[in-house]
Design an enzyme around this catalytic site. Structure first.
Site, PDB file in Angstrom:
ATOM      1  CD  GLN A   1      -6.845  -4.866   4.165  1.00 23.46           C
ATOM      2  OE1 GLN A   1      -7.781  -5.224   4.490  1.00 23.46           O
ATOM      3  NE2 GLN A   1      -7.208  -3.140   3.668  1.00 23.46           N
TER       4      GLN A   1
ATOM      5  CE  LYS B   1      -7.388   0.208   6.070  1.00 17.57           C
ATOM      6  NZ  LYS B   1      -8.116   0.378   4.990  1.00 17.57           N
TER       7      LYS B   1
ATOM      8  CG  ASP C   1       0.644  -2.673   6.858  1.00 15.86           C
ATOM      9  OD1 ASP C   1      -0.401  -2.369   6.960  1.00 15.86           O
ATOM     10  OD2 ASP C   1       0.112  -1.818   5.155  1.00 15.86           O
TER      11      ASP C   1
ATOM     12  CG  HIS D   1      -1.702   1.039   1.442  1.00 19.84           C
ATOM     13  ND1 HIS D   1      -1.404   2.415   1.881  1.00 19.84           N
ATOM     14  CD2 HIS D   1      -3.366   0.725   1.159  1.00 19.84           C
ATOM     15  CE1 HIS D   1      -2.827   3.234   1.967  1.00 19.84           C
ATOM     16  NE2 HIS D   1      -4.274   1.903   1.273  1.00 19.84           N
TER      17      HIS D   1
END
Ligand code: PLP
Length: 405
Positions: free
Chosen positions: A203, A226, A200, A123
Site C-alpha cells: 500500500q 496497486k 510489506d 494482511h
C-alpha cells in the site's frame, strides 16, 4: 503541477465512468487501482511490435524485448533506491514476494523455539506464510499489538525483540486502517539486534518515496496492480548478500547455469529467482506505471491523498452513527467505517446503486477485525484520480443507506 482533470482523462475507465449516470466513484483502490493510458498503450505496443521471449534470443526482436524487460527492472531499482539492479526480483506480486522470502530465506534458518515478529494489522499474505513456517519448524509467531486507534504499541514491540527473534515482517501502510507504521524506527530497533526485516510495501509504494538503503531493510515487497500497473507482476527487493546466499525459490529454465542429469548449477542474480518465462509484458507495464508516478511526483501524490483523507474524515465524521475504524495519527488515503448496525456488505450493495464502489468485509485481515470486535468494515480507499466530489457522492449515498435502514 497536479492537474486532477488531466489525470482523470488519462484513465479510460475513470473517464468513461464519470460519464455514467450515476457517475462511477471508484473508491476501492487499496484492492487494485485503475490503469492509465500510458500503461495500457505500452503493453499494447509491446505485443504489437516487440514481443519475443527474453534473455535467450540472438535476433533483434528478442534483444529488444530483453532490453525493455531489464529497463523496467532498472526503473524499479530507482523507485526503491536499491543499491544494485540485481537486487530487484520480478514476482507475481507482494504475496509471492513474501512467500519467496519465507521459503528461500527463513526456512533454512528457523529452528524450534525461534520467533518471528509481525504486527496485529498484517494482511493475510504477511501472516500466513510465517505462520505456516513457524508451525513447520516449531517456532512461534509473535504479534505486536495495536491500540484502539490502530497504531502499533512500540513499547511492546521493543520488549518482543530478543535473541530468539529470527525475522521481523511489517506492513508499511495498513490496507484495513490506513495506518502508516513507523517503519524507520521499527526497522532500526530490529537491525540494532541483527534481526532481518521485511517490509510489506503493497500500500505504500504508490504513496510515498521509499529508500531501501536509508531504511536498511533486508527485503521490501510490492505489487504492480496497486500502483497503476497490470496484475500478475510485482517486486521483491532483497539485499544482494541475502539473495546470493539463498536457495532458489523455483527450479526450471532461466534460473540455471548448467544442467546435467545428476547435478545442476544456478544462474546469478536476479535470474536465479526468475524461473521460467516471466511476465514480460507485465514488467514493461510496471515500468510505464513507475514513469507515470514519477512524472506526477510522489510528494504531489502524497499531498493529494492526504487532502482526500482529511476531507473524507471530516465529511464522514459528520454523519451521525458512523464509526471510523482506524484513527491513527499517521494515516493515509484509507477510511474504514461502520454505520449504525448496518452490515458492511449491505452498505456496499446500496452504495453500488449510487455508483460508489467500495470494499466491504475483513480486507484479508481477519485477526485485526477480531481485535476490534467487528466482522468487517466498509472501506473507501483513494488514488491519484479521486476527487472530493466523489467523497461527497459517498457521503450522500451513506445517507441513503441510513434512510433505507
Ligand atoms: N499486503 C497488503 C498490505 C495488501 O494490501 C495486499 C493486497 O491487498 C497484499 C499484501 C497482497 O497483495 P497481492 O494480492 O497483490 O499479492
Amino acid at each position: 503541477m497536479f492537474q486532477i482533470d488531466q489525470i482523470r482523462t488519462t484513465f479510460p475507465l475513470i473517464n468513461q465512468g464519470s460519464q455514467q449516470s450515476p457517475p462511477l466513484a471508484y473508491l476501492d483502490n487499496a484492492a487494485t487501482t485503475q490503469k492509465p493510458l500510458e500503461v495500457i498503450q505500452r503493453i499494447q505496443a509491446y505485443y504489437e511490435n516487440e514481443n519475443a521471449n527474453i534473455h535467450r534470443g540472438i535476433y533483434d526482436l528478442a534483444r529488444q524485448a530483453t532490453d525493455d524487460y531489464e529497463a523496467a527492472r532498472q526503473k524499479a531499482k530507482n523507485l526503491l533506491n536499491a543499491a544494485k539492479t540485481e537486487e530487484i526480483i520480478f514476482t507475481r506480486g507482494t504475496t509471492e514476494s513474501i512467500n519467496l522470502v519465507a521459503q528461500s530465506f527463513l526456512d533454512a534458518q528457523l529452528k524450534a523455539g525461534d520467533e518471528v515478529v509481525i504486527t496485529a494489522m498484517e494482511h493475510h499474505s504477511n501472516l500466513v506464510p510465517w505462520q505456516m513456517l513457524c508451525k513447520k519448524r516449531g517456532a512461534s509467531l509473535k504479534i505486536i499489538p495495536v491500540n484502539d486507534a490502530g497504531e502499533v504499541i512500540l513499547e511492546e514491540y521493543r520488549q518482543m525483540l530478543n535473541d530468539k527473534t529470527r525475522m521481523v515482517a511489517l506492513v508499511h501502510i495498513s490496507n484495513s486502517l490506513g495506518t502508516i507504521n513507523p517503519i524507520v524506527e521499527m526497522t532500526q530497533l530490529a537491525k540494532q539486534k541483527g534481526i532481518p526485516v521485511l517490509i510489506d510495501g503493497a500500500q505504500s509504494v504508490s504513496h510515498m518515496e521509499i529508500d531501501v538503503q536509508a531504511l536498511d531493510c533486508d527485503f521490501f515487497a510490492f505489487s504492480g496492480h496497486k500502483m497503476y500497473a497490470p496484475t500478475g507482476i510485482g517486486v521483491l527487493y532483497g539485499k544482494a548478500a541475502h539473495l546470493n546466499a539463498m536457495e532458489p525459490y523455483q527450479y526450471g529454465g532461466e534460473m540455471i547455469r548448467t544442467v546435467g542429469y545428476e547435478e545442476s548449477t544456478f544462474n546469478t542474480l536476479p535470474h536465479k529467482f526468475e524461473a521460467g518465462t516471466p511476465n514480460i509484458a507485465g514488467a514493461i507495464g510496471l515500468g510505464a506505471a513507475i514513469d507515470f508516478i514519477q512524472k506526477i511526483g510522489l510528494p504531489h501524490i502524497h499531498q493529494h491523498l492526504d487532502d482526500l483523507l482529511q476531507y473524507a474524515t471530516e465529511k464522514l465524521g459528520n454523519i451521525q452513527g458512523l464509526r471510523l475504524i482506524g484513527t491513527a495519527q499517521q494515516k493515509t488515503s484509507i477510511v474504514s467505517f461502520l454505520l449504525d448496525d448496518v452490515h458492511p456488505h449491505d452498505m456496499g450493495t446500496i452504495l453500488n446503486e449510487s455508483g460508489v464502489a467500495i470494499r466491504a468485509g475483513h480486507h484479508c485481515t481477519m485477526p485485526l477485525m477480531r481485535r476490534f470486535g467487528i466482522p468487517g468494515t466498509a472501506r473507501a480507499s483513494f488514488a491519484v484520480y479521486n476527487t472530493k466530489a466523489e467523497i461527497d457522492q459517498l457521503a450522500e449515498a451513506l445517507k441513503k443507506v441510513q434512510a433505507i435502514f
